[in-house]
Design an enzyme around this catalytic site. Structure first.
Site, PDB file in Angstrom:
ATOM      1  N   HIS A 113       0.855  -1.191   0.000  1.00 62.52           N
ATOM      2  CA  HIS A 113       0.000   0.000   0.000  1.00 62.52           C
ATOM      3  C   HIS A 113       0.891   1.242   0.000  1.00 62.52           C
ATOM      4  O   HIS A 113       1.864   1.301   0.763  1.00 62.52           O
ATOM      5  CB  HIS A 113      -0.902   0.005   1.233  1.00 62.52           C
ATOM      6  N   GLY A 147     -10.741  -6.390   6.208  1.00 57.88           N
ATOM      7  CA  GLY A 147     -10.898  -4.947   6.091  1.00 57.88           C
ATOM      8  C   GLY A 147     -10.137  -4.388   4.893  1.00 57.88           C
ATOM      9  O   GLY A 147      -9.550  -5.129   4.103  1.00 57.88           O
TER      10      GLY A 147
END
Length: 196
Positions: A113, A147
């Protein structure tokens, strides 16, 4: 204390891509890596990542969400396609879809990320970091859970935000660190497989 599991066999990687595949290319170009890419999957047609894999003779597949009645059906199909290649680990390398329980309950997945999680999760980490005015951002490699960018952090690299940065220039510098970090993380995971 028992010794960590060690294996001489390369760590078998399935790599998921949505775009140009520069993280995948970093894995393919790694010098004598203790891992091998056994399949590359994409969520759309015409990705550079699938082209890069095809050029190396690596099996590929495309599993598009619109081709299924439900997201659950897509997730189940993706899990089956991945399992056919027997990966030890799935690498989400610029894959812009949230994985569901069919994949996550059967396979371990790591993701990169372009921000220092838990700050700036989601699809616009670089833009959001710039908008917030931070002076340091970076990249994170983490285990994937249910998530969005919330799984346990494996490693992070910091990147300074320059005064003249825009999203493109900052993201390019982050990608350099992200690619190096991913190769190092996967090499460590190949050496110590106690995570399995």
């Amino acid at each position: 204390m028992a010794a960590a599991p060690v294996s001489d066999a390369p760590l078998r990687l399935a790599v998921l891509v949505s775009g140009s595949g520069t993280n995948l290319q970093a894995l393919l170009d790694a010098d004598a890596p203790p891992f091998e890419v056994v399949v590359v999957g994409a969520d759309r047609d015409g990705t550079g990542g699938v082209e890069r894999a095809g050029a190396r003779g690596i099996p590929t597949f495309v599993c598009r969400v619109p081709d299924f009645d439900t997201r659950e059906d897509w997730d189940a199909a993706l899990a089956r396609l991945l399992a056919e290649h027997g990966p030890d680990l799935v690498v989400s390398a610029g894959f812009m879809k949230v994985l569901g329980p069919e994949v996550l309950d059967t396979l371990r997945v790591v993701n990169t990320h372009p921000a220092l999680l838990p700050s700036f999760p989601g699809a616009h980490g670089v833009r959001d970091a710039l908008a917030h005015g931070v002076r340091v951002t970076g990249c994170t490699c983490h285990w994937v859970d249910a998530g969005v960018d919330t799984g346990p952090i494996i490693d992070q690299r910091a990147v300074r935000v320059e005064d003249d940065d825009d999203v493109v220039s900052l993201h390019e510098r982050i990608k350099v660190q992200e690619r190096a970090m991913l190769v190092e993380v996967l090499s460590r995971l190949a050496a110590d497989r106690s995570w399995r």
